[in-house]
Design an enzyme around this catalytic site. Structure first.
Site, PDB file in Angstrom:
ATOM      1  N   GLU A  45       1.139  -1.248   0.223  1.00 27.44           N
ATOM      2  CA  GLU A  45      -0.072  -0.116  -0.136  1.00 27.44           C
ATOM      3  C   GLU A  45       0.877   0.572  -0.206  1.00 27.44           C
ATOM      4  O   GLU A  45       1.789   1.509   0.927  1.00 27.44           O
ATOM      5  CB  GLU A  45      -1.250   0.209   1.423  1.00 27.44           C
ATOM      6  CG  GLU A  45      -1.776   1.226   0.858  1.00 27.44           C
ATOM      7  CD  GLU A  45      -3.112   1.623   2.330  1.00 27.44           C
ATOM      8  OE1 GLU A  45      -3.099   0.565   2.168  1.00 27.44           O
ATOM      9  OE2 GLU A  45      -3.851   2.837   1.775  1.00 27.44           O
ATOM     10  N   ASP A 120      -2.937  12.365  -1.721  1.00 20.22           N
ATOM     11  CA  ASP A 120      -3.060  13.979  -2.022  1.00 20.22           C
ATOM     12  C   ASP A 120      -3.601  14.444  -3.166  1.00 20.22           C
ATOM     13  O   ASP A 120      -2.682  14.275  -4.228  1.00 20.22           O
ATOM     14  CB  ASP A 120      -1.922  14.198  -1.348  1.00 20.22           C
ATOM     15  CG  ASP A 120      -1.709  14.075   0.195  1.00 20.22           C
ATOM     16  OD1 ASP A 120      -2.500  14.280   1.202  1.00 20.22           O
ATOM     17  OD2 ASP A 120      -0.641  13.547   0.015  1.00 20.22           O
ATOM     18  N   LYS A 124      -4.149  22.423  -7.097  1.00 17.69           N
ATOM     19  CA  LYS A 124      -3.781  23.528  -7.859  1.00 17.69           C
ATOM     20  C   LYS A 124      -2.828  23.235  -9.180  1.00 17.69           C
ATOM     21  O   LYS A 124      -1.791  21.767  -8.855  1.00 17.69           O
ATOM     22  CB  LYS A 124      -2.860  24.663  -7.668  1.00 17.69           C
ATOM     23  CG  LYS A 124      -3.510  25.227  -5.709  1.00 17.69           C
ATOM     24  CD  LYS A 124      -3.000  25.897  -5.218  1.00 17.69           C
ATOM     25  CE  LYS A 124      -3.875  26.809  -4.621  1.00 17.69           C
ATOM     26  NZ  LYS A 124      -3.515  27.420  -3.584  1.00 17.69           N
ATOM     27  N   ASP A 156     -10.916   9.863  -4.220  1.00 15.36           N
ATOM     28  CA  ASP A 156     -12.769  11.203  -4.258  1.00 15.36           C
ATOM     29  C   ASP A 156     -12.449  12.835  -5.148  1.00 15.36           C
ATOM     30  O   ASP A 156     -13.777  12.970  -5.002  1.00 15.36           O
ATOM     31  CB  ASP A 156     -12.680  11.763  -2.539  1.00 15.36           C
ATOM     32  CG  ASP A 156     -11.570  12.263  -1.838  1.00 15.36           C
ATOM     33  OD1 ASP A 156      -9.963  12.179  -2.322  1.00 15.36           O
ATOM     34  OD2 ASP A 156     -11.642  13.871  -1.897  1.00 15.36           O
TER      35      ASP A 156
HETATM   36  C1  LIG Z   1      -4.573  11.523   2.006  1.00 14.48           C
HETATM   37  S1  LIG Z   1      -3.513  10.611   2.424  1.00 14.48           S
HETATM   38  C2  LIG Z   1      -4.064   9.021   2.446  1.00 14.48           C
HETATM   39  C3  LIG Z   1      -3.969   7.458   3.327  1.00 14.48           C
HETATM   40  C4  LIG Z   1      -4.736   6.276   3.557  1.00 14.48           C
HETATM   41  N1  LIG Z   1      -4.693   6.044   2.049  1.00 14.48           N
HETATM   42  C5  LIG Z   1      -6.194   6.665   3.798  1.00 14.48           C
HETATM   43  O1  LIG Z   1      -6.905   6.709   2.916  1.00 14.48           O
HETATM   44  O2  LIG Z   1      -6.622   6.242   4.330  1.00 14.48           O
HETATM   45  C6  LIG Z   1      -2.076   9.926   1.267  1.00 14.48           C
HETATM   46  C7  LIG Z   1      -0.909   9.525   2.175  1.00 14.48           C
HETATM   47  O3  LIG Z   1      -0.147   9.642   1.596  1.00 14.48           O
HETATM   48  C8  LIG Z   1       1.089   9.500   1.950  1.00 14.48           C
HETATM   49  N2  LIG Z   1       2.598   9.990   0.810  1.00 14.48           N
HETATM   50  C9  LIG Z   1       2.374  11.022  -0.163  1.00 14.48           C
HETATM   51  N3  LIG Z   1       3.180  11.305  -1.126  1.00 14.48           N
HETATM   52  C10 LIG Z   1       4.282  10.126  -0.803  1.00 14.48           C
HETATM   53  C11 LIG Z   1       5.407   9.817  -0.404  1.00 14.48           C
HETATM   54  N4  LIG Z   1       6.406   9.691  -1.934  1.00 14.48           N
HETATM   55  N5  LIG Z   1       5.932   8.350  -0.192  1.00 14.48           N
HETATM   56  C12 LIG Z   1       4.930   7.563   0.969  1.00 14.48           C
HETATM   57  N6  LIG Z   1       3.674   8.171   1.326  1.00 14.48           N
HETATM   58  C13 LIG Z   1       3.851   9.273   0.626  1.00 14.48           C
HETATM   59  C14 LIG Z   1       1.296  10.889   3.117  1.00 14.48           C
HETATM   60  O4  LIG Z   1       1.795  10.646   4.104  1.00 14.48           O
HETATM   61  C15 LIG Z   1      -0.477  10.160   3.686  1.00 14.48           C
HETATM   62  O5  LIG Z   1      -0.378   9.659   4.029  1.00 14.48           O
END
Ligand SMILES: C[S@@+](CC[C@H](N)C(=O)[O-])C[C@H]1O[C@@H](n2cnc3c(N)ncnc32)[C@H](O)[C@@H]1O
Length: 209
Positions: A45, A120, A124, A156
């Site tokens: 994941e 994320d 933008k 989403d």
């Molecule tokens: C919006 S959260 C979603 C978390 C989880 N997948 C959920 O649905 O609850 C996005 C996650 O991706 C992680 N993330 C973003 N870029 C990443 C990267 N390059 N490597 C590892 N994690 C990353 C962030 O730290 C964050 O915890």
């Protein structure tokens, strides 16, 4: 929201940064070698957050070796607590950037399934380069994936979802699969907060492994 990756700034070419990056990759590789003394087919994941989804997946798929990777230490600590409470020995979580983790993954291991849930959206336009599902990441994942490895994506954010579909359609190693149902339903932390979301599954079509 995550910060821009240093690889997308000038910092990435500085010797001190490169040295720290190499050290992080070395530490990730050491942890992976300890964790997996023999070759494994992994369920990854990418950006696992607090580990809600992958913990439930691992509990329901005792033969799958599951690995969650996230940039944020606190989220990884919470995810590891969940694993330990359930005493799941087919589940691990590691703090790190996905790109560095992929570089650290020893060659004998391969990815057989990948989840990317609610990454994320970076809405933008000037920030689109920070979105997780970039062509470079798709290439790096394909190189470490088994043939027919599934990549399951959910978002989403309609514009981010359309953009992700476009990246996959244009990539030579991945094909969108429209017929397969979503493999396992369990709300991730972010899914709990969302009313509407869209999903796709893609298949690794490159014969690299
Ligand atoms: C919006 S959260 C979603 C978390 C989880 N997948 C959920 O649905 O609850 C996005 C996650 O991706 C992680 N993330 C973003 N870029 C990443 C990267 N390059 N490597 C590892 N994690 C990353 C962030 O730290 C964050 O915890």
């Amino acid at each position: 929201m995550t910060q821009p990756s240093p690889s997308q700034t000038n910092q990435a070419s500085e010797p001190a940064y490169l040295q720290r990056r190499q050290e992080r990759i070395r530490q990730l590789a050491a942890e992976l070698s300890d964790r997996y003394p023999s070759p494994q087919r992994l369920t990854l994941e990418a950006g696992c957050g607090h580990g809600h989804f992958l913990t439930a997946f691992a509990e329901n798929h005792p033969h799958a070796q599951c690995m969650g990777v996230d940039l944020v230490s606190k989220r990884i600590r919470k995810a590891l607590n969940k694993r330990d409470k359930r005493d799941l020995n087919n589940l691990h979580f590691m703090k790190g950037s996905l790109h560095e983790w992929l570089q650290a993954l020893p060659a004998e291991h391969a990815l057989e399934r990948i989840f990317m849930l609610f990454p994320d959206p970076w809405p933008k336009k000037r920030h689109h380069k920070h979105r997780m599902l970039q062509p470079e990441l798709l290439s790096a994942l394909a190189q470490r994936a088994t043939p027919n490895c599934r990549l399951h994506f959910r978002s989403d954010h309609a514009a981010n979802f359309a953009w992700a579909v476009e990246q996959v359609v244009q990539h030579p190693s991945w094909e969108i699969q429209t017929k397969e149902p979503w493999p396992f339903e369990h709300s991730s932390f972010f899914q709990e907060l969302m009313v509407k979301y869209e999903s796709f599954t893609a298949i690794n079509s490159s014969p690299t492994r």
